[in-house]
Write a protein that holds these residues in place. Structure first.
Motif, PDB file in Angstrom:
ATOM      1  N   ASP A  57     -13.359  17.148 -37.688  1.00  0.00           N
ATOM      2  CA  ASP A  57     -12.774  18.278 -38.385  1.00  0.00           C
ATOM      3  C   ASP A  57     -11.263  18.305 -38.200  1.00  0.00           C
ATOM      4  OD1 ASP A  57     -12.921  20.459 -40.049  1.00  0.00           O
ATOM      5  OD2 ASP A  57     -13.882  21.787 -38.605  1.00  0.00           O
ATOM      6  N   PHE A  58     -10.617  19.334 -38.745  1.00  0.00           N
ATOM      7  CA  PHE A  58      -9.170  19.482 -38.630  1.00  0.00           C
ATOM      8  C   PHE A  58      -8.796  20.948 -38.755  1.00  0.00           C
ATOM      9  CE2 PHE A  58     -10.074  18.974 -43.130  1.00  0.00           C
ATOM     10  CZ  PHE A  58      -9.318  19.985 -43.708  1.00  0.00           C
ATOM     11  N   THR A  59      -7.621  21.277 -38.254  1.00  0.00           N
ATOM     12  CA  THR A  59      -7.003  22.574 -38.510  1.00  0.00           C
ATOM     13  C   THR A  59      -5.571  22.311 -38.949  1.00  0.00           C
ATOM     14  OG1 THR A  59      -6.284  22.851 -36.223  1.00  0.00           O
ATOM     15  CG2 THR A  59      -8.402  23.837 -36.829  1.00  0.00           C
ATOM     16  N   ILE A  60      -5.044  23.208 -39.770  1.00  0.00           N
ATOM     17  CA  ILE A  60      -3.682  23.073 -40.271  1.00  0.00           C
ATOM     18  C   ILE A  60      -2.909  24.348 -39.960  1.00  0.00           C
ATOM     19  CG2 ILE A  60      -2.208  22.764 -42.297  1.00  0.00           C
ATOM     20  CD1 ILE A  60      -4.649  21.514 -43.712  1.00  0.00           C
ATOM     21  N   ARG A  61      -1.737  24.187 -39.364  1.00  0.00           N
ATOM     22  CA  ARG A  61      -0.788  25.297 -39.212  1.00  0.00           C
ATOM     23  C   ARG A  61       0.324  25.025 -40.222  1.00  0.00           C
ATOM     24  NH1 ARG A  61       3.271  26.302 -34.282  1.00  0.00           N
ATOM     25  NH2 ARG A  61       4.217  28.198 -35.080  1.00  0.00           N
ATOM     26  N   HIS A  62       0.358  25.842 -41.262  1.00  0.00           N
ATOM     27  CA  HIS A  62       1.334  25.649 -42.332  1.00  0.00           C
ATOM     28  C   HIS A  62       2.702  26.174 -41.906  1.00  0.00           C
ATOM     29  CE1 HIS A  62      -1.590  24.536 -45.482  1.00  0.00           C
ATOM     30  NE2 HIS A  62      -2.409  25.291 -44.770  1.00  0.00           N
ATOM     31  N   CYS A  75      -0.354  24.382 -51.657  1.00  0.00           N
ATOM     32  CA  CYS A  75      -0.334  23.270 -50.705  1.00  0.00           C
ATOM     33  C   CYS A  75      -1.620  22.455 -50.852  1.00  0.00           C
ATOM     34  CB  CYS A  75      -0.205  23.791 -49.281  1.00  0.00           C
ATOM     35  SG  CYS A  75      -0.230  22.467 -48.044  1.00  0.00           S
ATOM     36  N   HIS A  76      -1.468  21.148 -51.005  1.00  0.00           N
ATOM     37  CA  HIS A  76      -2.625  20.284 -51.241  1.00  0.00           C
ATOM     38  C   HIS A  76      -3.089  19.530 -49.995  1.00  0.00           C
ATOM     39  CE1 HIS A  76      -2.472  21.079 -55.487  1.00  0.00           C
ATOM     40  NE2 HIS A  76      -1.175  20.834 -55.469  1.00  0.00           N
ATOM     41  N   LEU A  77      -2.536  19.858 -48.832  1.00  0.00           N
ATOM     42  CA  LEU A  77      -2.911  19.135 -47.621  1.00  0.00           C
ATOM     43  C   LEU A  77      -4.385  19.342 -47.273  1.00  0.00           C
ATOM     44  CD1 LEU A  77      -2.252  17.316 -45.269  1.00  0.00           C
ATOM     45  CD2 LEU A  77      -1.306  19.307 -44.066  1.00  0.00           C
ATOM     46  N   HIS A  78      -4.873  20.567 -47.333  1.00  0.00           N
ATOM     47  CA  HIS A  78      -6.277  20.841 -47.011  1.00  0.00           C
ATOM     48  C   HIS A  78      -7.196  20.066 -47.955  1.00  0.00           C
ATOM     49  CE1 HIS A  78     -10.071  23.080 -46.698  1.00  0.00           C
ATOM     50  NE2 HIS A  78      -9.668  23.355 -45.473  1.00  0.00           N
ATOM     51  N   GLU A  79      -6.901  20.135 -49.227  1.00  0.00           N
ATOM     52  CA  GLU A  79      -7.684  19.412 -50.235  1.00  0.00           C
ATOM     53  C   GLU A  79      -7.647  17.897 -49.968  1.00  0.00           C
ATOM     54  OE1 GLU A  79      -6.970  18.465 -54.914  1.00  0.00           O
ATOM     55  OE2 GLU A  79      -6.578  20.507 -54.239  1.00  0.00           O
ATOM     56  N   HIS A  80      -6.484  17.380 -49.628  1.00  0.00           N
ATOM     57  CA  HIS A  80      -6.335  15.955 -49.330  1.00  0.00           C
ATOM     58  C   HIS A  80      -7.210  15.552 -48.138  1.00  0.00           C
ATOM     59  CE1 HIS A  80      -4.582  12.064 -48.430  1.00  0.00           C
ATOM     60  NE2 HIS A  80      -4.260  12.515 -47.233  1.00  0.00           N
ATOM     61  N   LEU A  81      -7.135  16.327 -47.052  1.00  0.00           N
ATOM     62  CA  LEU A  81      -7.915  15.989 -45.857  1.00  0.00           C
ATOM     63  C   LEU A  81      -9.415  16.082 -46.120  1.00  0.00           C
ATOM     64  CD1 LEU A  81      -5.728  17.670 -43.116  1.00  0.00           C
ATOM     65  CD2 LEU A  81      -6.120  15.229 -43.434  1.00  0.00           C
ATOM     66  N   ARG A  82      -9.851  17.088 -46.880  1.00  0.00           N
ATOM     67  CA  ARG A  82     -11.272  17.235 -47.204  1.00  0.00           C
ATOM     68  C   ARG A  82     -11.782  16.082 -48.073  1.00  0.00           C
ATOM     69  NH1 ARG A  82     -13.857  19.470 -43.642  1.00  0.00           N
ATOM     70  NH2 ARG A  82     -13.327  21.580 -43.194  1.00  0.00           N
ATOM     71  N   LEU A  84     -11.044  12.943 -47.780  1.00  0.00           N
ATOM     72  CA  LEU A  84     -11.135  11.681 -47.041  1.00  0.00           C
ATOM     73  C   LEU A  84     -12.522  11.488 -46.439  1.00  0.00           C
ATOM     74  CD1 LEU A  84      -7.718  11.875 -45.143  1.00  0.00           C
ATOM     75  CD2 LEU A  84      -8.217  10.632 -47.268  1.00  0.00           C
ATOM     76  N   ASP A  85     -12.894  10.237 -46.190  1.00  0.00           N
ATOM     77  CA  ASP A  85     -14.181   9.923 -45.557  1.00  0.00           C
ATOM     78  C   ASP A  85     -14.186  10.257 -44.071  1.00  0.00           C
ATOM     79  OD1 ASP A  85     -15.205   8.993 -47.944  1.00  0.00           O
ATOM     80  OD2 ASP A  85     -14.623   6.923 -47.567  1.00  0.00           O
ATOM     81  N   GLY A  86     -13.022  10.382 -43.490  1.00  0.00           N
ATOM     82  CA  GLY A  86     -12.888  10.691 -42.068  1.00  0.00           C
ATOM     83  C   GLY A  86     -11.447  11.033 -41.785  1.00  0.00           C
ATOM     84  N   PRO A  87     -11.128  11.268 -40.515  1.00  0.00           N
ATOM     85  CA  PRO A  87      -9.748  11.624 -40.190  1.00  0.00           C
ATOM     86  C   PRO A  87      -8.785  10.485 -40.536  1.00  0.00           C
ATOM     87  CG  PRO A  87     -11.119  11.517 -38.197  1.00  0.00           C
ATOM     88  CD  PRO A  87     -11.997  11.235 -39.359  1.00  0.00           C
ATOM     89  N   PRO A  88      -7.574  10.815 -41.007  1.00  0.00           N
ATOM     90  CA  PRO A  88      -6.607   9.784 -41.376  1.00  0.00           C
ATOM     91  C   PRO A  88      -5.977   9.096 -40.166  1.00  0.00           C
ATOM     92  CG  PRO A  88      -5.632  11.938 -41.630  1.00  0.00           C
ATOM     93  CD  PRO A  88      -7.083  12.150 -41.276  1.00  0.00           C
ATOM     94  N   ARG A  89      -6.131   9.680 -39.009  1.00  0.00           N
ATOM     95  CA  ARG A  89      -5.591   9.136 -37.758  1.00  0.00           C
ATOM     96  C   ARG A  89      -6.574   9.455 -36.643  1.00  0.00           C
ATOM     97  NH1 ARG A  89      -2.792   7.395 -41.061  1.00  0.00           N
ATOM     98  NH2 ARG A  89      -0.549   7.215 -41.232  1.00  0.00           N
ATOM     99  N   LYS A  90      -6.300   8.903 -35.453  1.00  0.00           N
ATOM    100  CA  LYS A  90      -7.138   9.213 -34.289  1.00  0.00           C
ATOM    101  C   LYS A  90      -6.954  10.688 -33.918  1.00  0.00           C
ATOM    102  CE  LYS A  90      -3.587   7.872 -31.089  1.00  0.00           C
ATOM    103  NZ  LYS A  90      -2.920   6.962 -30.312  1.00  0.00           N
TER     104      LYS A  90
END
Length: 111
Positions: A57-62, A75-82, A84-90
């Motif tokens: 999962d992830f959380t975003i502080r805008h 803001c499209h960051l939440h949509e972008h992360l959702r 993805l098949d998994g986290p973009p980084r460790k």
């Protein structure tokens, strides 16, 4: 006389802001649960998205600038992360910023 500051207490007390010693802004309402909240917000130097990634999962502080106009809603960051098949980084905490169509990541602290 203590100078009044135009604006509203971010905790919900109303138009109760005052200018204190050293230029600090505080809420003058005696029952305010966080009278220094606006001063803390004004002193927050963070200007990028702060994203905490876990394995699942992830959380975003805008950034605060996204409170202006409809920027937060656009803001499209939440949509972008959702999408993805998994986290973009460790797992960890990252600054995320967009340049063109791509999101870039800078690690703040590992998980």
């Amino acid at each position: 006389m203590i100078p009044r500051v135009e604006g509203y207490c971010p905790v919900g007390c109303g138009q109760t802001l005052m200018l204190g010693a050293g230029g600090h802004v505080y809420c003058s309402y005696l029952a305010c649960p966080e009278p220094t909240a606006v001063d803390e917000i004004l002193h927050d130097r963070e200007v990028e998205h702060v994203v905490t990634l876990t394995e699942t999962d992830f959380t975003i502080r805008h950034p605060l600038r996204e409170r202006l106009g409809d920027a937060l809603l656009e803001c499209h960051l939440h949509e972008h992360l959702r999408s993805l098949d998994g986290p973009p980084r460790k797992p960890g905490r990252y600054h995320a910023f967009q340049r063109g169509e791509r999101w870039h990541w800078h690690e703040i602290e590992p998980a």
